[in-house]
Write a protein that holds these residues in place. Structure first.
Motif, PDB file in Angstrom:
ATOM      1  N   MET A  99     -10.622  -3.447  -4.016  1.00  0.00           N
ATOM      2  CA  MET A  99      -9.590  -4.204  -4.726  1.00  0.00           C
ATOM      3  C   MET A  99      -8.745  -3.294  -5.611  1.00  0.00           C
ATOM      4  O   MET A  99      -7.527  -3.465  -5.721  1.00  0.00           O
ATOM      5  CB  MET A  99     -10.233  -5.298  -5.581  1.00  0.00           C
ATOM      6  CG  MET A  99     -10.900  -6.419  -4.788  1.00  0.00           C
ATOM      7  SD  MET A  99      -9.774  -7.286  -3.662  1.00  0.00           S
ATOM      8  CE  MET A  99     -10.305  -6.629  -2.070  1.00  0.00           C
ATOM      9  N   VAL A 100      -9.376  -2.302  -6.240  1.00  0.00           N
ATOM     10  CA  VAL A 100      -8.644  -1.349  -7.073  1.00  0.00           C
ATOM     11  C   VAL A 100      -7.669  -0.548  -6.223  1.00  0.00           C
ATOM     12  O   VAL A 100      -6.487  -0.376  -6.580  1.00  0.00           O
ATOM     13  CB  VAL A 100      -9.619  -0.408  -7.810  1.00  0.00           C
ATOM     14  CG1 VAL A 100      -8.858   0.731  -8.492  1.00  0.00           C
ATOM     15  CG2 VAL A 100     -10.436  -1.183  -8.839  1.00  0.00           C
ATOM     16  N   ILE A 101      -8.144  -0.065  -5.077  1.00  0.00           N
ATOM     17  CA  ILE A 101      -7.295   0.732  -4.186  1.00  0.00           C
ATOM     18  C   ILE A 101      -6.118  -0.097  -3.675  1.00  0.00           C
ATOM     19  O   ILE A 101      -4.954   0.336  -3.720  1.00  0.00           O
ATOM     20  CB  ILE A 101      -8.119   1.289  -3.019  1.00  0.00           C
ATOM     21  CG1 ILE A 101      -9.075   2.377  -3.518  1.00  0.00           C
ATOM     22  CG2 ILE A 101      -7.207   1.857  -1.922  1.00  0.00           C
ATOM     23  CD1 ILE A 101     -10.068   2.838  -2.486  1.00  0.00           C
ATOM     24  N   LEU A 102      -6.410  -1.302  -3.192  1.00  0.00           N
ATOM     25  CA  LEU A 102      -5.344  -2.136  -2.636  1.00  0.00           C
ATOM     26  C   LEU A 102      -4.385  -2.625  -3.715  1.00  0.00           C
ATOM     27  O   LEU A 102      -3.168  -2.646  -3.512  1.00  0.00           O
ATOM     28  CB  LEU A 102      -5.955  -3.331  -1.895  1.00  0.00           C
ATOM     29  CG  LEU A 102      -6.729  -3.006  -0.614  1.00  0.00           C
ATOM     30  CD1 LEU A 102      -7.421  -4.247  -0.070  1.00  0.00           C
ATOM     31  CD2 LEU A 102      -5.820  -2.402   0.450  1.00  0.00           C
ATOM     32  N   GLY A 103      -4.913  -3.025  -4.865  1.00  0.00           N
ATOM     33  CA  GLY A 103      -4.070  -3.552  -5.924  1.00  0.00           C
ATOM     34  C   GLY A 103      -3.192  -2.513  -6.581  1.00  0.00           C
ATOM     35  O   GLY A 103      -2.030  -2.780  -6.891  1.00  0.00           O
ATOM     36  N   MET A 104      -3.724  -1.296  -6.770  1.00  0.00           N
ATOM     37  CA  MET A 104      -2.992  -0.264  -7.496  1.00  0.00           C
ATOM     38  C   MET A 104      -2.202   0.669  -6.592  1.00  0.00           C
ATOM     39  O   MET A 104      -1.153   1.181  -6.990  1.00  0.00           O
ATOM     40  CB  MET A 104      -3.969   0.552  -8.349  1.00  0.00           C
ATOM     41  CG  MET A 104      -4.669  -0.251  -9.449  1.00  0.00           C
ATOM     42  SD  MET A 104      -5.710   0.766 -10.511  1.00  0.00           S
ATOM     43  CE  MET A 104      -4.452   1.794 -11.304  1.00  0.00           C
ATOM     44  N   LEU A 105      -2.700   0.898  -5.373  1.00  0.00           N
ATOM     45  CA  LEU A 105      -2.062   1.893  -4.504  1.00  0.00           C
ATOM     46  C   LEU A 105      -1.343   1.286  -3.298  1.00  0.00           C
ATOM     47  O   LEU A 105      -0.636   1.998  -2.589  1.00  0.00           O
ATOM     48  CB  LEU A 105      -3.116   2.899  -4.016  1.00  0.00           C
ATOM     49  CG  LEU A 105      -3.842   3.678  -5.127  1.00  0.00           C
ATOM     50  CD1 LEU A 105      -4.922   4.573  -4.528  1.00  0.00           C
ATOM     51  CD2 LEU A 105      -2.853   4.497  -5.940  1.00  0.00           C
ATOM     52  N   VAL A 106      -1.531  -0.006  -3.074  1.00  0.00           N
ATOM     53  CA  VAL A 106      -0.828  -0.655  -1.950  1.00  0.00           C
ATOM     54  C   VAL A 106       0.066  -1.758  -2.537  1.00  0.00           C
ATOM     55  O   VAL A 106       1.186  -1.492  -2.921  1.00  0.00           O
ATOM     56  CB  VAL A 106      -1.836  -1.199  -0.906  1.00  0.00           C
ATOM     57  CG1 VAL A 106      -1.090  -1.805   0.292  1.00  0.00           C
ATOM     58  CG2 VAL A 106      -2.765  -0.082  -0.421  1.00  0.00           C
ATOM     59  N   ASN A 107      -0.424  -2.981  -2.614  1.00  0.00           N
ATOM     60  CA  ASN A 107       0.304  -4.054  -3.307  1.00  0.00           C
ATOM     61  C   ASN A 107      -0.646  -5.213  -3.579  1.00  0.00           C
ATOM     62  O   ASN A 107      -1.694  -5.350  -2.936  1.00  0.00           O
ATOM     63  CB  ASN A 107       1.550  -4.516  -2.530  1.00  0.00           C
ATOM     64  CG  ASN A 107       1.208  -4.991  -1.128  1.00  0.00           C
ATOM     65  OD1 ASN A 107       0.515  -5.994  -0.955  1.00  0.00           O
ATOM     66  ND2 ASN A 107       1.707  -4.277  -0.129  1.00  0.00           N
ATOM     67  N   MET A 108      -0.269  -6.061  -4.511  1.00  0.00           N
ATOM     68  CA  MET A 108      -1.149  -7.139  -4.956  1.00  0.00           C
ATOM     69  C   MET A 108      -1.333  -8.211  -3.885  1.00  0.00           C
ATOM     70  O   MET A 108      -2.395  -8.822  -3.800  1.00  0.00           O
ATOM     71  CB  MET A 108      -0.618  -7.773  -6.238  1.00  0.00           C
ATOM     72  CG  MET A 108      -0.860  -6.939  -7.487  1.00  0.00           C
ATOM     73  SD  MET A 108      -2.617  -6.499  -7.718  1.00  0.00           S
ATOM     74  CE  MET A 108      -3.370  -8.129  -7.836  1.00  0.00           C
ATOM     75  N   LEU A 109      -0.313  -8.461  -3.082  1.00  0.00           N
ATOM     76  CA  LEU A 109      -0.450  -9.475  -2.036  1.00  0.00           C
ATOM     77  C   LEU A 109      -1.569  -9.103  -1.073  1.00  0.00           C
ATOM     78  O   LEU A 109      -2.403  -9.945  -0.720  1.00  0.00           O
ATOM     79  CB  LEU A 109       0.866  -9.642  -1.281  1.00  0.00           C
ATOM     80  CG  LEU A 109       0.840 -10.624  -0.100  1.00  0.00           C
ATOM     81  CD1 LEU A 109       0.459 -12.028  -0.579  1.00  0.00           C
ATOM     82  CD2 LEU A 109       2.184 -10.647   0.623  1.00  0.00           C
ATOM     83  N   THR A 110      -1.585  -7.841  -0.656  1.00  0.00           N
ATOM     84  CA  THR A 110      -2.636  -7.389   0.255  1.00  0.00           C
ATOM     85  C   THR A 110      -4.005  -7.471  -0.415  1.00  0.00           C
ATOM     86  O   THR A 110      -4.993  -7.865   0.214  1.00  0.00           O
ATOM     87  CB  THR A 110      -2.362  -5.945   0.721  1.00  0.00           C
ATOM     88  OG1 THR A 110      -1.068  -5.895   1.323  1.00  0.00           O
ATOM     89  CG2 THR A 110      -3.399  -5.492   1.734  1.00  0.00           C
ATOM     90  N   ALA A 111      -4.068  -7.111  -1.696  1.00  0.00           N
ATOM     91  CA  ALA A 111      -5.339  -7.179  -2.429  1.00  0.00           C
ATOM     92  C   ALA A 111      -5.843  -8.617  -2.508  1.00  0.00           C
ATOM     93  O   ALA A 111      -7.033  -8.885  -2.276  1.00  0.00           O
ATOM     94  CB  ALA A 111      -5.169  -6.592  -3.826  1.00  0.00           C
TER      95      ALA A 111
END
Length: 300
Positions: A99-111
């Motif tokens: 969740m940290v990787i997706l939320g911070m380095l990708v985007n919140m929708l994906t997380a």
């Protein structure tokens, strides 16, 4: 190294590899060329870690069941090579990191969507539906169908009808895929008191359900071509693969031996991988051809 292998087994690497493969295809289909490296690298990593976390939670929740079934009796928790405390910490840490990787380095929708898939598989399906209804794999299949959507949103940050069509394909593919395995392993499920369809309704009824879902799958698999999101390469590939799946489903109605259900199960995996490979091939080959054709038409 032995301990590392046990932790790796918790993530169900072969199952997760297929999920991540579909997610990566979704990434490549979302853009004309190569996806941005940030989304490709961290999106893939985050989706893999979340899928591995959900698989580890599945091991933890199904410990009693796994000990009773021949297919799962060698899993790390069932054999005692890892204990429940170790598995719980591993699953939680893997899930948080994803969740940290997706939320911070990708985007919140994906997380958010990935977290929904994790909860859907680990809690809604494994902890409740699996034990509550013979339609467990149908209802719970949405969690396993979401990877192409995650791949698409990792690159674009938005939902798209094409991504939802890919999700629908996997959703409809899941019942005939899993019920074929359930027919072969029905004694295991009966011993573990899991209400899988062959246990509650019998093998013949399950075979009919596999055939009906396969027919629906063939129709649904053609939607990307029918709606204009893919071209002739995908249409031809999907049609051939669909005929193959229909052959297996029809043959399963009167199988030559007890192991034929496993051959159906194995073909279903090949089918899904090949289907998404055709989507990618069509995207890369037909896309440039369509652009060239439009350019020539405008020049004329």
């Amino acid at each position: 190294m032995s301990l590392a292998r046990e932790y790796l087994q918790l993530t169900k690497p072969r199952v997760v590899a297929l999920l991540v493969f579909c997610a990566v295809i979704g990434m490549f289909l979302a853009v004309p060329g190569i996806p941005p490296w940030r989304a490709l690298v961290f999106g893939t990593l985050g989706i893999w870690m979340a899928s591995g976390s959900a698989a580890a939670f599945n091991h933890l929740i199904d410990e009693r069941i796994d000990k009773l079934m021949a297919r799962t009796a060698r899993r790390p928790l069932a054999t005692g090579k890892l204990n429940a405390h170790q598995v719980l910490i591993f699953a939680v840490v893997l899930g948080i990191l994803s969740m940290v990787i997706l939320g911070m380095l990708v985007n919140m929708l994906t997380a958010v969507l990935t977290f929904g898939g994790l909860i859907g598989y680990a809690l809604v399906y494994t902890a409740y539906l699996k034990r509550a209804t013979p339609q467990n794999i149908v209802i719970g299949g949405l969690a396993g169908a979401i990877p192409p959507v995650l791949g698409w949103t990792a690159v674009t940050g938005a939902l798209h009808p094409f991504a939802l069509q890919m999700c629908l394909i996997i959703f409809v593919w899941t019942p005939p895929h899993f019920w074929a395995l359930a027919i072969f392993r029905r004694d295991d499920y009966a011993r573990a008191q899991i209400p899988m369809l062959p246990v509650t309704h019998g093998v013949r009824y399950t075979r009919w359900q596999i055939l009906l879902y396969t027919i629906l799958l063939v129709i649904v698999s053609l939607l990307p071509a029918i709606t204009g999101y893919s071209g002739l390469i995908y249409f031809g590939g999907a049609a051939v693969l669909g005929v193959g799946f229909l052959y297996y489903a029809i043959r399963l109605m009167n199988p030559p031996d007890e192991f034929f259900a496993m051959r159906v199960f194995k073909y279903s995996i090949i089918y899904l991988m090949a289907l998404f490979a055709f989507l990618l091939a069509d995207h890369w080959l037909m896309g440039p051809l369509a652009q060239q054709g439009a350019a020539l038409h405008q020049a004329a």
